[in-house]
Scaffold this active site. Structure first.
Site, PDB file in Angstrom:
ATOM      1  N   ARG A 160       0.825  -1.212   0.000  1.00 51.12           N
ATOM      2  CA  ARG A 160       0.000   0.000   0.000  1.00 51.12           C
ATOM      3  C   ARG A 160       0.862   1.265   0.000  1.00 51.12           C
ATOM      4  O   ARG A 160       0.543   2.264   0.640  1.00 51.12           O
ATOM      5  CB  ARG A 160      -0.962   0.020   1.193  1.00 51.12           C
ATOM      6  CG  ARG A 160      -1.906  -1.146   1.278  1.00 51.12           C
ATOM      7  CD  ARG A 160      -2.843  -1.240   0.070  1.00 51.12           C
ATOM      8  NE  ARG A 160      -3.693  -2.421   0.209  1.00 51.12           N
ATOM      9  CZ  ARG A 160      -3.373  -3.618  -0.259  1.00 51.12           C
ATOM     10  NH1 ARG A 160      -2.225  -3.793  -0.915  1.00 51.12           N
ATOM     11  NH2 ARG A 160      -4.175  -4.639  -0.103  1.00 51.12           N
ATOM     12  N   SER A 238     -11.149   0.549   3.139  1.00 50.48           N
ATOM     13  CA  SER A 238     -10.402   0.245   4.362  1.00 50.48           C
ATOM     14  C   SER A 238      -9.669   1.498   4.836  1.00 50.48           C
ATOM     15  O   SER A 238      -8.869   2.062   4.102  1.00 50.48           O
ATOM     16  CB  SER A 238      -9.402  -0.885   4.110  1.00 50.48           C
ATOM     17  OG  SER A 238     -10.076  -2.060   3.724  1.00 50.48           O
ATOM     18  N   GLU A 329      -4.950   4.595   5.760  1.00 47.07           N
ATOM     19  CA  GLU A 329      -4.740   4.329   4.338  1.00 47.07           C
ATOM     20  C   GLU A 329      -5.072   5.531   3.472  1.00 47.07           C
ATOM     21  O   GLU A 329      -4.278   5.907   2.603  1.00 47.07           O
ATOM     22  CB  GLU A 329      -5.556   3.099   3.900  1.00 47.07           C
ATOM     23  CG  GLU A 329      -5.245   2.660   2.499  1.00 47.07           C
ATOM     24  CD  GLU A 329      -5.689   1.236   2.206  1.00 47.07           C
ATOM     25  OE1 GLU A 329      -5.835   0.918   1.016  1.00 47.07           O
ATOM     26  OE2 GLU A 329      -5.866   0.445   3.149  1.00 47.07           O
TER      27      GLU A 329
END
Length: 335
Positions: A160, A238, A329
């Site tokens: 990520r 998320s 995130e």
């Protein structure tokens, strides 16, 4: 290129928070995108590039300069390679790959946002990530004031993460090239929940159309397919990444997976839930999704400050209880 002065960030982001924009510049081609960025930089105006707005917590005070809204479209195919414009809808691209029997992105179905955002975050889900198929990212380098083509090694992909994310604001993605795998079968399925739902063993393959269908079903069940009629999809997906820690720091009872070099990846959803923020936990106009504790959602009247304060409470509580720090995130944008 269109310029407006009556837009708000809340209307351009899936979390629906954010204040007024001084100048909204909508571009339809990569050339227009470069021109808009150059104009803002030369004039010394603060500049924010926005695609689908699905991974952004926009500021309540709004944006005092230019928000460049990327709407460039197009897929150019050369064999199993696809070069895609930055503004092209990501899920439309995944549907194209499945329809044309090109494997490698099928498990990334249903992720909202634009293609140009995917290499920045190294978007991933259900055992796949875009770093596995990206071969080139064409960018405008604001530091060098020139177009560049970044190879995967230049992008510094990680979980990520990427160099493009670690050097915020420097690179403006213009187009992305992917190398996929011809055939009607998926890449090996490595994610347990997906394999179980498909009825295949870990490491097996399945028809591309079946993988896409099942992934969309799983995501909808968690409120993670964008739908204006679904309040649980008013989120950034998320909100926290799965923490990667030394194996001896694994949390008792928390699901974990090997992450190489003596590391394990912990389930952020488990940590959030067991820190006392299970599904449907509300605090004013924000809270966790009623279908997935890892997604934070907003209601009418919510502010970015309210959302980030709630997220900070989750982080502090999880750290206190489990000794693990959750990382956000989505990007919290500051003017």
């Amino acid at each position: 290129m269109q310029v407006r002065r009556d837009a708000r960030l809340s209307d351009l982001t899936t979390l629906a928070v954010g204040g007024p924009i001084d100048r909204l510049v909508e571009v339809g081609t990569s050339a227009e995108l470069v021109a808009a960025v150059q104009e803002a930089d030369e004039a010394g105006r603060p500049m924010l590039v926005l695609g689908g707005g699905s991974n952004v917590v926009a500021p309540d005070e709004g944006w005092p300069g230019d928000v460049v809204l990327v709407r460039s479209q197009g897929i150019e195919r050369s064999g199993s390679a696809l070069t895609v414009q930055a503004g092209h809808d990501w899920d439309e691209l995944v549907a194209f790959t499945v329809e044309n029997q090109l494997a490698g992105a099928e498990a990334l179905s249903g992720i909202p946002g634009s293609t140009g955002a995917t290499p920045i975050q190294n978007v991933g889900a259900y055992g796949q990530e875009v770093a596995q198929t990206i071969t080139a990212v064409r960018v405008w380098d604001r530091a060098e004031k020139s177009e560049r083509t970044l190879a995967p090694a230049d992008c510094g992909f990680a979980y990520r993460d990427s160099r493009l994310k670690r050097e915020p604001g420097r690179f403006v993605v213009l187009e992305v090239t992917f190398e996929l795998h011809p055939g009607a079968e998926s890449r090996p399925v490595t994610y347990a929940e997906l394999a179980r739902t498909l009825g295949v063993e870990i490491g097996a393959t399945a028809p591309l159309s079946d993988v896409r269908r099942v992934v969309l079903e799983l995501r909808r069940g968690k409120g993670m397919v964008w739908d204006p009629a679904d309040p649980d999809s008013r989120s950034a997906g998320s909100f926290f990444t799965n923490p990667i820690v030394a194996a001896d720091r694994a949390v008792d009872g928390c699901p974990n997976w090997p992450a190489g070099d003596g590391l394990v990846k912990l389930s952020a959803a488990w940590l959030v839930q067991h820190a006392g923020f299970g599904r449907g936990t509300r605090d004013g106009n924000v809270g966790t999704s009623s279908r997935h504790s890892l997604a934070l959602t907003t209601e009418d009247g919510a502010t970015a400050a309210e959302l980030l304060a709630f997220a900070d409470r989750i982080v502090a509580t999880a750290r206190e209880q489990f000794g693990v720090t959750l990382e956000r995130e989505p990007t919290a944008v500051r003017p």
